[in-house]
Design an enzyme around this catalytic site. Structure first.
Site, PDB file in Angstrom:
ATOM      1  N   CYS A  96       0.652  -1.539 -14.687  1.00 10.10           N
ATOM      2  CA  CYS A  96       0.626  -0.769 -15.935  1.00 10.10           C
ATOM      3  C   CYS A  96       1.806  -1.135 -16.827  1.00 10.10           C
ATOM      4  CB  CYS A  96       0.657   0.726 -15.621  1.00 10.10           C
ATOM      5  SG  CYS A  96       0.756   1.738 -17.115  1.00 10.10           S
ATOM      6  N   CYS A 104       6.496   6.091 -18.931  1.00 10.89           N
ATOM      7  CA  CYS A 104       5.531   7.138 -18.576  1.00 10.89           C
ATOM      8  C   CYS A 104       5.843   7.727 -17.201  1.00 10.89           C
ATOM      9  CB  CYS A 104       4.125   6.542 -18.587  1.00 10.89           C
ATOM     10  SG  CYS A 104       2.864   7.674 -17.977  1.00 10.89           S
ATOM     11  N   CYS A 107       2.748   8.102 -13.128  1.00  9.66           N
ATOM     12  CA  CYS A 107       2.616   7.435 -11.829  1.00  9.66           C
ATOM     13  C   CYS A 107       3.995   7.245 -11.198  1.00  9.66           C
ATOM     14  CB  CYS A 107       1.946   6.062 -11.984  1.00  9.66           C
ATOM     15  SG  CYS A 107       0.210   6.145 -12.463  1.00  9.66           S
ATOM     16  N   CYS A 192      -4.718   4.370 -20.465  1.00 11.33           N
ATOM     17  CA  CYS A 192      -4.175   4.793 -19.175  1.00 11.33           C
ATOM     18  C   CYS A 192      -5.011   4.154 -18.071  1.00 11.33           C
ATOM     19  CB  CYS A 192      -4.210   6.317 -19.048  1.00 11.33           C
ATOM     20  SG  CYS A 192      -3.710   6.903 -17.411  1.00 11.33           S
ATOM     21  N   GLN A 286     -11.537  19.342  -8.479  1.00 10.02           N
ATOM     22  CA  GLN A 286     -10.729  18.201  -8.044  1.00 10.02           C
ATOM     23  C   GLN A 286     -10.818  17.062  -9.056  1.00 10.02           C
ATOM     24  OE1 GLN A 286      -8.663  17.799  -5.527  1.00 10.02           O
ATOM     25  NE2 GLN A 286      -8.985  19.765  -4.504  1.00 10.02           N
ATOM     26  N   TYR A 315      -8.796  31.588  -2.686  1.00  5.11           N
ATOM     27  CA  TYR A 315      -8.457  30.733  -3.833  1.00  5.11           C
ATOM     28  C   TYR A 315      -9.682  29.845  -4.110  1.00  5.11           C
ATOM     29  CZ  TYR A 315      -4.001  31.962  -1.590  1.00  5.11           C
ATOM     30  OH  TYR A 315      -2.973  32.632  -0.955  1.00  5.11           O
ATOM     31  N   GLU A 339     -10.732  34.832  -5.881  1.00  5.11           N
ATOM     32  CA  GLU A 339     -10.172  33.924  -6.889  1.00  5.11           C
ATOM     33  C   GLU A 339      -9.525  34.761  -7.987  1.00  5.11           C
ATOM     34  OE1 GLU A 339      -8.995  31.309  -9.578  1.00  5.11           O
ATOM     35  OE2 GLU A 339      -9.662  30.660  -7.593  1.00  5.11           O
ATOM     36  N   ASP A 383      -7.442  27.264  -0.009  1.00  4.20           N
ATOM     37  CA  ASP A 383      -7.034  26.108  -0.820  1.00  4.20           C
ATOM     38  C   ASP A 383      -6.076  26.640  -1.880  1.00  4.20           C
ATOM     39  OD1 ASP A 383      -6.781  23.792  -2.251  1.00  4.20           O
ATOM     40  OD2 ASP A 383      -8.884  23.631  -2.833  1.00  4.20           O
ATOM     41  N   CYS A 410      -2.417  20.510  -1.391  1.00  2.00           N
ATOM     42  CA  CYS A 410      -2.041  19.382  -2.254  1.00  2.00           C
ATOM     43  C   CYS A 410      -0.535  19.154  -2.222  1.00  2.00           C
ATOM     44  CB  CYS A 410      -2.512  19.628  -3.684  1.00  2.00           C
ATOM     45  SG  CYS A 410      -1.779  21.091  -4.432  1.00  2.00           S
TER      46      CYS A 410
END
Length: 457
Positions: A96, A104, A107, A192, A286, A315, A339, A383, A410
């Site tokens: 990139c 940026c 990443c 991107c 996701q 969640y 939720e 989650d 995550c």
């Protein structure tokens, strides 16, 4: 009596003011790079022993690191590798053009081979499990690998275009771009590389967005639905949105911060497990096209639901896991989803309207769960957001005596902390699987399957 502490605080403030801190921003150090750390950087030390968190480098390299944040006496400094003196064999030229020091911040690992990125993520997971949960990979039932998503195993120098939701910032000249690392500054871009094809084909980067603070572009992977969410600067008028593909337009309300329809559908349609899910603006789905299916399968394989089971989906978002569970527990089973997001609850109820034994409740898990009167469950899926579930919620869950619990995470640090709480409550990790659903970034998704520790003996 109350005035004395104020005097003391003022005295402390004067003492602090008398000893100004010395900024080290811009100072350069030649350092040997040590192990990877959670957050997309590696660890090094200055000659004085101060810890450096260095981006744009890899373990084992010798680099010139330039400090970007920190001062004398701070616990650690942040830095960028601005020159690589001895490169790692895992280093590649960043594909990139916007990657690199001061550029940026989207990443973290453009400069690493794809296989090396997954190894680094595996090392971070192992370190967090050991430090925060006291677990070795073997004790967590994990083989130490981080699996690429289907279709993402590409040669070094190629980048998977996976990001189906991209949040663009807008600079003073109306150019769309991405934020620099830990900064509000905007890096204008023409393309991107990790954006999904459905986002790239909208041509956001080629338009003038004067008056806008940000634009979120969404390209559903389960349909041809495309959406942009515009956040105008105070007092600015919305532009006429003419993009390269049909798109629905939403706006962020100036007063309420809510998301309102301008034209087109107020949702996009996604697919997983053979079912279509409606996801309203701002609703969670996701980001990687293969993530929902990958995680749903990992959870169902780990839980092995039976007909007649009672299950919780905490969640639950728009109902991905609740739908998969409802299919598998049958008409005699029951599923409760909880939720906090109002719009997500509306979507979940719509998405799962065909199941009589599914109930969706709105509110925070720690508040709603005790009110439901549920005292036991066969299966639990959680989650949670990046911060994790926390000690109190875990304590509530272990009291339900579930046969198996699936924890989707995550953030490896939050996962490890919560696994420690589960262990205190009498649950052990049966298996853990890790998936690279955020290539080029430091993020990684894990699915841990837990069961009562007594069953493990």
């Amino acid at each position: 009596m109350q005035a004395e502490p104020k005097k003391t605080q003022a005295g402390n403030a004067q003492a602090d003011a008398a000893e100004p801190t010395v900024s080290l921003v811009g100072k350069e150090y030649e350092v040997e790079i040590g192990p990877v750390a959670h957050g997309g950087h590696c660890i090094a030390r200055t000659d004085e022993g101060q810890v450096l968190f260095v981006r744009h480098t890899l373990p084992g390299e010798t680099v010139i690191a330039r400090v970007t944040e920190g001062e004398e006496g701070a616990r650690f400094l942040r830095a960028d590798a601005v020159s690589v003196l001895e490169p790692s064999k895992d280093r590649v030229e960043a594909p990139c053009p916007y990657a690199g020091p001061g550029r940026c911040g989207g990443c973290d690992w453009q400069h690493a081979k794809p296989g090396a990125q997954r190894r680094l993520k595996g090392e971070v997971i192992a370190e967090q499990l050991q430090r925060l949960a006291g677990l070795t990979p073997e004790e967590a039932g994990w083989d130490g690998t981080v699996m690429p998503a289907e279709g993402d195993k590409l040669p070094a120098g190629e980048v998977p275009s996976w990001r189906t939701r991209v949040q663009y910032a807008v600079d003073a000249d109306g150019n769309a771009g991405l934020r620099r690392h830990r900064s509000h500054e905007v890096e204008p871009i023409e393309h991107c590389m990790i954006a999904a094809d459905g986002v790239s084909e909208l041509g956001i980067e080629q338009r003038d967005w004067s008056g806008m603070a940000s634009i979120e572009a969404i390209a559903a992977s389960g349909s041809q639905d495309r959406q942009v969410i515009l956040a105008p600067k105070p007092g600015a008028r919305l532009p006429i949105v003419e993009l390269d593909k049909p798109v629905s337009v939403m706006r962020v309300g100036e007063k309420d911060g809510g998301i309102h329809r301008v034209h087109g559908r107020p949702f996009v349609r996604e697919r997983a497990d053979g079912r279509t899910y409606r996801v309203g603006s701002g609703g969670f789905w996701q980001v990687h096209p293969k993530a929902a299916e990958t995680l749903m399968l990992a959870v169902m394989q780990g839980l092995t639901p039976r007909k007649g089971d009672t299950a919780l989906d905490l969640y639950c978002g728009v109902g991905l896991f609740a739908g998969a569970l409802a299919d598998r527990v049958g008409e005699k089973g029951a599923v409760l989803g909880i939720e906090s997001g109002k719009r997500a609850v509306e979507d979940a109820r719509h998405n799962l309207a065909g199941f009589d034994r599914v109930r969706i409740e709105q509110g925070k898990v720690e508040s709603v769960l005790p009110r439901t009167g549920i005292t036991e469950a066969d299966l639990i899926v959680l989650d949670p957001p990046r911060a994790g579930a926390g000690k109190q919620t875990v304590k509530q869950l272990v009291g339900l005596g579930a046969r198996r619990i699936a924890y989707v995470a995550c953030d490896p640090a939050a996962l490890a902390r919560d696994l420690g709480y589960f262990r205190e409550g009498g649950y052990r990790v049966r298996t853990l699987r890790a998936f690279d659903l955020f290539p080029m970034t430091h993020h990684v998704e894990c699915v841990a399957i837990l069961e009562p520790a007594a069953k493990g003996h």
